[in-house]
Write an enzyme that holds these catalytic residues in place. Structure first.
Site, short mmCIF file in Angstrom:
data_model
loop_
_atom_site.label_atom_id
_atom_site.label_comp_id
_atom_site.label_asym_id
_atom_site.label_seq_id
_atom_site.Cartn_x
_atom_site.Cartn_y
_atom_site.Cartn_z
N THR A 48 20.55 62.46 39.97
CA THR A 48 21.73 62.25 40.80
C THR A 48 22.07 63.56 41.49
O THR A 48 21.81 64.64 40.94
CB THR A 48 22.94 61.76 39.97
OG1 THR A 48 24.06 61.63 40.85
CG2 THR A 48 23.31 62.71 38.84
N GLY B 87 29.80 64.93 39.35
CA GLY B 87 30.64 64.20 38.39
C GLY B 87 29.81 63.31 37.50
O GLY B 87 29.97 63.27 36.28
N ASP C 180 23.23 53.32 40.29
CA ASP C 180 23.96 53.00 41.50
C ASP C 180 25.26 52.38 41.02
O ASP C 180 25.25 51.48 40.17
CB ASP C 180 23.20 52.05 42.41
CG ASP C 180 23.85 51.98 43.80
OD1 ASP C 180 24.53 52.95 44.19
OD2 ASP C 180 23.69 50.96 44.49
N PHE D 241 36.13 61.87 39.08
CA PHE D 241 35.68 62.10 40.46
C PHE D 241 35.87 60.80 41.25
O PHE D 241 36.33 59.78 40.71
CB PHE D 241 34.21 62.57 40.49
CG PHE D 241 33.23 61.54 40.00
CD1 PHE D 241 32.97 61.39 38.64
CD2 PHE D 241 32.57 60.68 40.89
CE1 PHE D 241 32.07 60.43 38.18
CE2 PHE D 241 31.68 59.72 40.44
CZ PHE D 241 31.43 59.60 39.08
N TYR E 1 36.80 57.62 43.03
CA TYR E 1 37.99 56.77 43.12
C TYR E 1 38.85 56.80 41.84
O TYR E 1 39.79 56.02 41.71
CB TYR E 1 37.57 55.32 43.41
CG TYR E 1 36.85 55.14 44.73
CD1 TYR E 1 37.56 54.96 45.92
CD2 TYR E 1 35.46 55.16 44.80
CE1 TYR E 1 36.90 54.79 47.13
CE2 TYR E 1 34.79 55.00 46.00
CZ TYR E 1 35.52 54.82 47.17
OH TYR E 1 34.86 54.67 48.36
N LYS F 16 37.38 58.51 29.07
CA LYS F 16 36.66 57.82 30.15
C LYS F 16 35.25 57.46 29.65
O LYS F 16 34.76 56.36 29.91
CB LYS F 16 36.56 58.69 31.41
CG LYS F 16 35.74 58.01 32.51
CD LYS F 16 35.65 58.75 33.83
CE LYS F 16 34.79 57.95 34.81
NZ LYS F 16 34.53 58.63 36.08
N ARG G 233 30.17 53.31 33.46
CA ARG G 233 28.96 54.11 33.20
C ARG G 233 28.74 54.24 31.70
O ARG G 233 27.59 54.21 31.23
CB ARG G 233 29.13 55.49 33.86
CG ARG G 233 27.85 56.35 33.86
CD ARG G 233 27.92 57.52 34.84
NE ARG G 233 28.01 57.02 36.21
CZ ARG G 233 29.13 56.97 36.92
NH1 ARG G 233 30.26 57.43 36.41
NH2 ARG G 233 29.13 56.47 38.13
#
Ligand code: ITT
Length: 200
Positions: free
Chosen positions: A7, A11, A69, A151, A153, A174, A180
């Site tokens: 990636t 973030g 994605d 990061f 939204y 989180k 994720r």
């Protein structure tokens, strides 16, 4: 076992390092391998985009590669920005993208602001073996930006089960409940037996 985390999003990179912690893996990033190529996301499907990135970088690096994605789907916008989340509004900052989304939802009441984050993680091998897994996190779009963590939204995504925005949650929280995190749990289940076999 070596794994490339493919990636360019810092973030995401930070989150993956924590989500895969404790596994007997040597993690590499694109930067560490000197890979500057950016593989474009050309599909309207999260799965095709994640597989395209993971396979492309696996071929370049000749390493088992993980790519994701992900995106934010807003019901009142018929699923937008979805797979286009990173490009929503063009070349603007994350904060400007959040403000733009808030504008688009001005006057929309809470009960119609339902949204979810979706994450598809792909694992691809240089010999073209492929696997993918998916995770979701349900919530609502807040009416203002709140919080400084995370990061993208995160400042406007109200996490129903936490009662605060994703950006107000500490990173560890989180990483327990996010889209994720849920996909990474499934990816860990794919990786664990592979690592065990490798370590025999
Ligand atoms: P790579 O393709 O290099 O991994 P990217 O930022 O382009 O990085 P995506 O194409 O998957 O990644 O776009 C996902 C976008 O969705 C991302 O840029 C954010 O704006 C948003 N997003 C995804 N996961 C998020 C999260 O956990 N919190 C907030 N926003 C997120």
């Amino acid at each position: 076992m070596k794994l490339l985390i493919a990636t360019h999003n810092v973030g995401k990179k930070r989150e993956f390092a924590e989500l895969l912690a404790g596994l007997k893996l040597q993690l590499y990033t694109l930067d560490e391998l000197g890979i500057t190529t950016s593989i474009p996301e050309t599909s309207e499907s999260y799965i095709a985009n994640a597989l395209g990135k993971a396979q492309g970088y696996a071929n370049l690096a000749q390493l088992l590669t993980l790519a994701d994605d992900s995106g934010l789907e807003v019901d009142a916008l018929h699923g937008e920005p979805g797979v286009y989340s990173a490009r929503f509004g063009g070349a603007i900052s994350d904060a400007q993208r959040c403000e733009m989304l808030l504008q688009r939802l001005q006057g929309v009441p809470y009960e119609k602001r339902a949204a979810r984050f979706r994450c598809v993680i792909a694992l691809c091998w240089p010999d073209n073996r492929q696997q993918w897994v998916e995770g979701l996190c349900e919530g609502h779009i807040a009416t203002e930006m709140r919080g400084k963590n995370g990061f993208g939204y995160d400042p406007i995504f109200w996490v129903d089960e936490a009662g605060m925005t994703m950006a107000e949650l500490p990173a560890a929280a989180k990483n327990r409940i996010s889209h994720r995190a849920k996909a990474a749990q499934k990816a860990r289940a794919v990786l664990v037996p592979l690592i065990a076999r490798e370590c025999k």
